[in-house]
Design a protein around this motif. Structure first.
Motif, short mmCIF file in Angstrom:
data_model
loop_
_atom_site.label_atom_id
_atom_site.label_comp_id
_atom_site.label_asym_id
_atom_site.label_seq_id
_atom_site.Cartn_x
_atom_site.Cartn_y
_atom_site.Cartn_z
N ALA A 1 28.29 -124.40 -65.85
CA ALA A 1 29.05 -124.68 -66.99
C ALA A 1 30.36 -125.65 -65.53
O ALA A 1 30.73 -126.95 -66.26
CB ALA A 1 29.70 -123.92 -66.89
N TRP A 2 30.81 -125.37 -64.19
CA TRP A 2 30.85 -125.97 -62.93
C TRP A 2 30.93 -127.46 -63.40
O TRP A 2 31.77 -128.28 -63.10
CB TRP A 2 31.04 -125.23 -61.95
CG TRP A 2 31.72 -125.64 -60.52
CD1 TRP A 2 33.37 -125.93 -60.59
CD2 TRP A 2 31.32 -126.80 -59.70
NE1 TRP A 2 33.61 -126.97 -59.26
CE2 TRP A 2 31.92 -127.13 -58.92
CE3 TRP A 2 30.62 -126.83 -59.81
CZ2 TRP A 2 32.20 -127.85 -57.86
CZ3 TRP A 2 29.74 -128.02 -58.94
CH2 TRP A 2 30.93 -127.70 -57.39
N ALA B 1 35.54 -134.31 -66.30
CA ALA B 1 35.51 -134.98 -66.23
C ALA B 1 36.23 -136.00 -64.72
O ALA B 1 37.11 -136.53 -64.33
CB ALA B 1 36.57 -133.69 -65.38
N GLY B 2 34.78 -136.15 -64.58
CA GLY B 2 34.75 -137.72 -63.64
C GLY B 2 35.40 -136.39 -61.95
O GLY B 2 35.64 -137.58 -61.03
N GLU C 1 24.90 -137.30 -61.53
CA GLU C 1 24.88 -138.42 -61.55
C GLU C 1 23.50 -139.32 -60.93
O GLU C 1 22.46 -139.97 -61.07
CB GLU C 1 25.81 -139.44 -61.63
CG GLU C 1 26.45 -139.28 -62.91
CD GLU C 1 27.67 -140.64 -62.96
OE1 GLU C 1 27.27 -140.97 -61.65
OE2 GLU C 1 28.04 -140.17 -64.35
N ASP C 2 23.68 -138.39 -59.85
CA ASP C 2 22.50 -139.05 -57.86
C ASP C 2 21.40 -137.80 -57.97
O ASP C 2 20.73 -138.33 -56.97
CB ASP C 2 23.35 -139.61 -57.27
CG ASP C 2 24.61 -140.62 -57.55
OD1 ASP C 2 24.20 -141.12 -58.41
OD2 ASP C 2 25.60 -140.29 -56.96
#
Length: 132
Positions: free
Chosen positions: A110-111, A118-119, A128-129
């Motif tokens: 969840a974190w 929120a970016g 993403e990576d």
């Protein structure tokens, strides 16, 4: 053979694999070579996934690296301890392995999700990576 057994296991859900794990561990503890081969192959794959995650995060497997271990198969002391020994052998030094209970894993997920939405860093970079 271990390869054939591994191919069958790949078609099972994680829950089905975990349900069969006690049989494999029992055979391993009775010195069954096929059970040992299956467990070692699975643990080696987990170590390799960890190495990929570290590379994607541009991190090194430094001494004392904190590693969270949890989930169905890693509830087994035999599997968890074997995985830690393999990580330490692969990386050449001790790791700080910590057992993560299912609730804590859900909070971590969840974190990551809220931070990614929120970016925020490092959550966005990890999702993403690194996320496998």
């Amino acid at each position: 053979s271990a390869a054939r057994l591994g191919a069958v296991a790949q078609r099972l859900s994680p829950r089905e694999v975990a349900a069969r794990l006690p049989v494999v561990i029992d055979a391993f503890e009775r010195d069954d070579w096929l059970a040992a081969d299956v467990l070692m192959a699975g643990m080696r794959q987990l170590v390799e996934l960890g190495e990929v995650a570290l590379r994607r995060a541009d991190l090194e497997a430094e001494e004392g690296l904190r590693v969270a271990l949890g989930g169905g198969v890693l509830r087994s002391d035999t599997c968890r301890e074997g995985l830690v020994r393999l990580m330490q052998a692969a990386w050449g030094h001790p790791v700080d392995a910590r057992r993560v209970e299912p609730g804590a894993a859900a909070l971590g997920a969840a974190w990551l999700a809220s931070g990614w939405q929120a970016g925020e860093q490092p959550q966005r970079r990890w999702v993403e990576d690194v996320a496998l």
